[in-house]
Scaffold this motif. Structure first.
Motif, PDB file in Angstrom:
ATOM      1  N   ARG A  58       0.814  -1.211   0.000  1.00 45.03           N
ATOM      2  CA  ARG A  58       0.000   0.000   0.000  1.00 45.03           C
ATOM      3  C   ARG A  58       0.856   1.273   0.000  1.00 45.03           C
ATOM      4  N   ASN A  60       3.587   1.731  -1.455  1.00 49.82           N
ATOM      5  CA  ASN A  60       4.309   1.923  -2.708  1.00 49.82           C
ATOM      6  C   ASN A  60       3.387   2.200  -3.886  1.00 49.82           C
ATOM      7  N   ILE A  61       2.134   2.571  -3.602  1.00 50.36           N
ATOM      8  CA  ILE A  61       1.235   2.984  -4.679  1.00 50.36           C
ATOM      9  C   ILE A  61       0.742   4.394  -4.375  1.00 50.36           C
ATOM     10  N   SER A  62       0.370   5.106  -5.452  1.00 53.24           N
ATOM     11  CA  SER A  62      -0.013   6.515  -5.287  1.00 53.24           C
ATOM     12  C   SER A  62      -1.501   6.677  -5.014  1.00 53.24           C
ATOM     13  N   LYS A  64      -4.856   6.425  -2.955  1.00 50.32           N
ATOM     14  CA  LYS A  64      -5.197   6.405  -1.538  1.00 50.32           C
ATOM     15  C   LYS A  64      -6.727   6.385  -1.350  1.00 50.32           C
ATOM     16  N   ASP A  73      -2.721   7.286 -12.482  1.00 52.04           N
ATOM     17  CA  ASP A  73      -2.342   6.847 -11.137  1.00 52.04           C
ATOM     18  C   ASP A  73      -2.162   5.337 -11.075  1.00 52.04           C
ATOM     19  N   GLU A  76       1.176   4.511 -12.736  1.00 52.05           N
ATOM     20  CA  GLU A  76       2.295   4.881 -11.876  1.00 52.05           C
ATOM     21  C   GLU A  76       2.425   3.915 -10.701  1.00 52.05           C
ATOM     22  N   SER A  77       1.319   3.471 -10.161  1.00 49.31           N
ATOM     23  CA  SER A  77       1.357   2.530  -9.047  1.00 49.31           C
ATOM     24  C   SER A  77       1.956   1.191  -9.472  1.00 49.31           C
ATOM     25  N   GLN A  80       5.680   1.692  -9.780  1.00 49.32           N
ATOM     26  CA  GLN A  80       6.345   1.797  -8.474  1.00 49.32           C
ATOM     27  C   GLN A  80       6.533   0.425  -7.837  1.00 49.32           C
TER      28      GLN A  80
END
Length: 785
Positions: A58, A60-62, A64, A73, A76-77, A80
């Protein structure tokens, strides 16, 4: 799974969860983008983790909970999570108000091993690769490690190395990784050719560059390894060499490298255009800085009309002017040389323009590449620090100092823009090199100690602190022993003062019936006056013992007989031990271009000392030496040198002792033994109050010998005298007090070996006295490790 596929999977999952059904990927992307813009999740569910905690996923992901997110998003997650290296597959989808992150954990590395490597040890390879035990297994990281291993082998001349990997499962989720290395044959440099060089022969130019042809000892030096960056540095070295010898128009036309795959060897051809040789024309200084008169700066110039043009002299002149102007309160002053070529008489007039320059400050000094030498050792060579005015001449001087230390194979200083227009960041890139050395010296004395050996170990960058340490032990077959230990701190108390001490002890046997022992300590401080001139103050305390050979009592006191020794040595033994307390002061001037094999420059020293601050000696001494090197033939690389030395001692209270007088021999006059000339009482040397020596030598590459062996021949002639005596001798008959000149001629071989320079000399006295002692053969050596 490729990143693009992962992205589409994630997008499709969002689209499906939003109720969009389509068989077209493009429609899915469009729909998911619209849905994702309005999507807000309340919780994040992590699936598939075993070793990694859900919370780590959790974090390391953008995305929320409670916040809207888009397909960007999600992408990107995914990136990451892959970037952590702990997952082999990552999928993100939305189920109602829940974000579902499904992962497959990557296998862990249990052990990393290397097979087939002989030339590079496991320890070094482990430091090269980034894949480590207990870390995740990644094919991308493994591929990068293979490239790193190949680069390491290319640096030692094995460019055709082959590296593969084997992955062996050992337990659930764990694997052993083996790098299988086929080192191949060593790639060599068969020939380095120069084209277009007329003023200098190939052997002279090969001595300038660092890349060398392969030879029988190349496996030790590793200088026959082709490297493109190294070749570029060699081109710059050639340019600087020609610029400093009058060839201002010199250029490297091309550097061609060809590989013979059948023989696995390179041929390098460097084509040059030397151009004409110039001399300095009119040289002057002009200033636009108010309060600074150019005429007052004229005396600082190293460049003079009529002398051979030298870029080095121009640079040193610029630095001297800049330093003087800065000292007058103009730290931003800039010195720019303007050249005026006269093609009719091949001269270059130089005008040094001094102006105010732009205001700029050093924001930061960033040091990179030093794996051993500490940062402060590098920083202290700069005459500026953070916040000081930027001055290019000061930077150039610091670079020269760093190179002269001998700690680095390369030094490069560049500038970068700081956080403001008037801020500059200095970037110092260095590469450490071995700084320890092991030395062996040897000599043979006819009728004396026979074979005499000395071994020494020294480190000039101790623990990366820039400190110098040397330990030497020597001895001969006739009970001769020497012990020396030296330590130097080059920046004492933070100042450019080289402070240190020397501990010494020696024991020798005379040709007659006594033994001589001395031990003591010297404290010294050296301060630079200019870049070439330094001064040293030292204090020495010494204890000297004379003992009758074979007459040692259990109490440690020598027991003597008046019938066995010459008169002055009877007194020395009976009153032993003796003490000396000496304070001395020296000046040293050094402009040699190379300490190992100088080709041009001057080395001169002048010392005076006083003994009488306690102890048994009262005298004043002055002595000095001078040596000048100059090329006799640039084309054939013949180097000439002349040297001279002299000294005189006078008693300041009564008579001199034997150990107060000068003793010279084979070191100054080859062909003679140590203490081989001068006044003698029987077989015992008394030394002398005055000496003069002179020497001339020419060295040249050895003919009919491959250049890669680095052998040079030498022929020389030495002459000198040691005369005068101020020692009370009683009834003994003393010879050798007159000013008789001794002379010798000889030849030598100098080998610039991978271990350092070795020298073999054979000399024959052509003018000597019957009582002189001869030593025909001398050998000395110093080697790197």
């Amino acid at each position: 799974m490729k990143a693009g596929s992962r992205f589409l999977n994630a997008v499709s999952a969002v689209a499906l969860s939003a109720g969009v059904v389509s068989s077209g990927a493009g429609v899915a992307v469009l729909a998911s983008a619209v849905a994702a813009q309005a999507a807000v999740i309340q919780r994040i569910e992590v699936k598939g983790v075993q070793r990694v905690s859900p919370e780590a996923v959790r974090s390391n992901i953008s995305i929320k909970p409670g916040k809207s997110f888009s397909n960007t998003d999600i992408d990107e997650s995914v990136k990451q999570l892959y970037a952590t290296g702990f997952f082999s597959d990552v999928r993100i989808s939305v189920s109602g108000s829940t974000l579902v992150v499904s992962v497959s954990e990557a296998q862990l590395i249990n052990q990393v091993v290397f097979n087939g490597n002989r030339k590079i040890k496991d320890e070094k390879l482990r430091g090269i690769v980034q894949t480590q035990p207990m870390g995740p297994y990644s094919q991308a990281l493994t591929a990068a490690d293979i490239s790193r291993i190949k680069e390491a082998y290319a640096s030692i001349g094995r460019s055709d190395v082959e590296v593969t990997t084997q992955v062996v499962p050992v337990a659930e989720g764990r694997v052993n990784l083996a790098f299988v290395i086929n080192e191949g044959e060593r790639t060599k440099i068969s020939k380095i050719n120069f084209v277009g060089n007329n003023a200098y022969g190939d052997s002279r130019l090969q001595s300038v560059i660092q890349t060398k042809q392969s030879g029988v000892l190349s496996f030790l030096t590793r200088k026959d390894v082709y490297n493109e960056d190294k070749l570029r540095a060699d081109e710059e070295a050639l340019r600087q060499f020609y610029y400093n010898h009058g060839y201002a128009d010199f250029r490297v036309v091309s550097s061609d490298v060809s590989l013979n795959e059948a023989g696995n060897e390179y041929t390098i051809t460097i084509t040059v255009d030397e151009g004409e040789r110039y001399k300095f024309g009119d040289v002057k200084v002009e200033s636009t800085v108010e309060g600074v008169d150019g005429a007052d700066l004229q005396g600082l110039l190293e460049s003079h009309a009529g002398s051979t043009y030298s870029a080095k002299d121009v640079q040193k002149s610029m630095e001297a002017i800049s330093q003087r102007v800065a000292a007058k309160g103009y730290p931003f002053a800039r010195v720019v040389p303007r050249g005026d070529r006269n093609f009719g008489n091949n001269t270059i007039g130089v005008t040094y323009l001094v102006d105010q320059g732009e205001r700029a400050y050093v924001e930061r000094i960033e040091i990179r590449g030093n794996t051993r030498t500490r940062d402060y050792v590098i920083r202290r060579e700069f005459d500026l620090s953070e916040g000081d005015a930027f001055n290019q001449e000061v930077i150039t001087r610091a670079k020269r100092r760093l190179e002269a230390l001998g700690y680095f194979t390369s030094v490069n200083i560049s500038t970068q823009q700081g956080t403001a227009p008037d801020r500059v960041v200095l970037v110092v890139d260095v590469e450490d090199q071995p700084t320890g050395s092991f030395g062996i010296g040897a000599g043979y004395s006819v009728g004396g100690d026979g074979l005499v050996l000395e071994a020494s170990v020294e480190e000039k960058n101790f623990l990366g602190r820039g400190q110098f340490i040397r330990l030497a032990v020597g001895g001969g077959f006739e009970d001769s022993r020497t012990y020396n230990f030296s330590f130097t701190e080059p920046y004492f108390l933070g100042y450019r003062l080289a402070a240190g001490f020397d501990l010494f002890k020696s024991q020798t046997s005379s040709n007659s019936d006594y033994k001589y022992e001395e031990q003591g300590v010297t404290f010294r401080v050296t301060a630079p006056i200019t870049e070439d001139l330094a001064t040293t103050v030292r204090y020495t305390y010494k204890q000297i013992k004379y003992k009758e050979d074979g007459a040692f009592g259990t109490d440690g006191i020598a027991h003597t007989s008046d019938d066995t020794l010459s008169d002055p040595y009877i007194d020395l033994i009976e009153e032993s031990p003796w003490k000396q307390s000496i304070i001395g002061h020296s000046f040293v001037y050094n402009t040699l271009d190379d300490r190992t094999m100088p080709r041009e420059g001057i080395y001169a020293s002048l010392t005076h000392e006083y003994a009488g601050l306690g102890g048994d000696s009262d005298y004043y001494k002055v002595y000095g030496k001078f040596r000048y090197f100059h090329p006799l033939s640039d084309e054939f690389d013949i180097i000439g040198s002349v040297s001279a030395s002299a000294g005189h001692v006078i008693a300041t209270d009564g008579k001199l002792n034997v150990f107060d007088q000068f003793q010279i021999g084979g070191k100054e006059l080859r062909g003679f033994d140590t203490q081989g000339i001068g006044a003698r009482a029987g077989d015992d040397p008394l030394g002398g109050t005055t000496y003069f020596t002179a020497s001339a030598e020419a060295s040249f590459p050895m003919p009919l010998v491959p250049q890669d062996l680095n052998l040079r021949g030498a022929i020389f002639a030495d002459a000198g005298t040691l005369y005068g005596n101020d020692v009370s001798t009683g009834r003994s008959t003393v010879v050798g007090t007159d000013m008789s000149v001794r002379a010798s001629v000889g030849a030598g071989i100098v080998w610039l070996s991978p271990f350092g320079p070795l020298r073999f000399d054979y000399a024959v006295p052509v003018a000597k006295e019957d009582y002189d002692e001869v030593q025909n053969f001398r050998f000395s050596m110093a080697n790197q490790f």
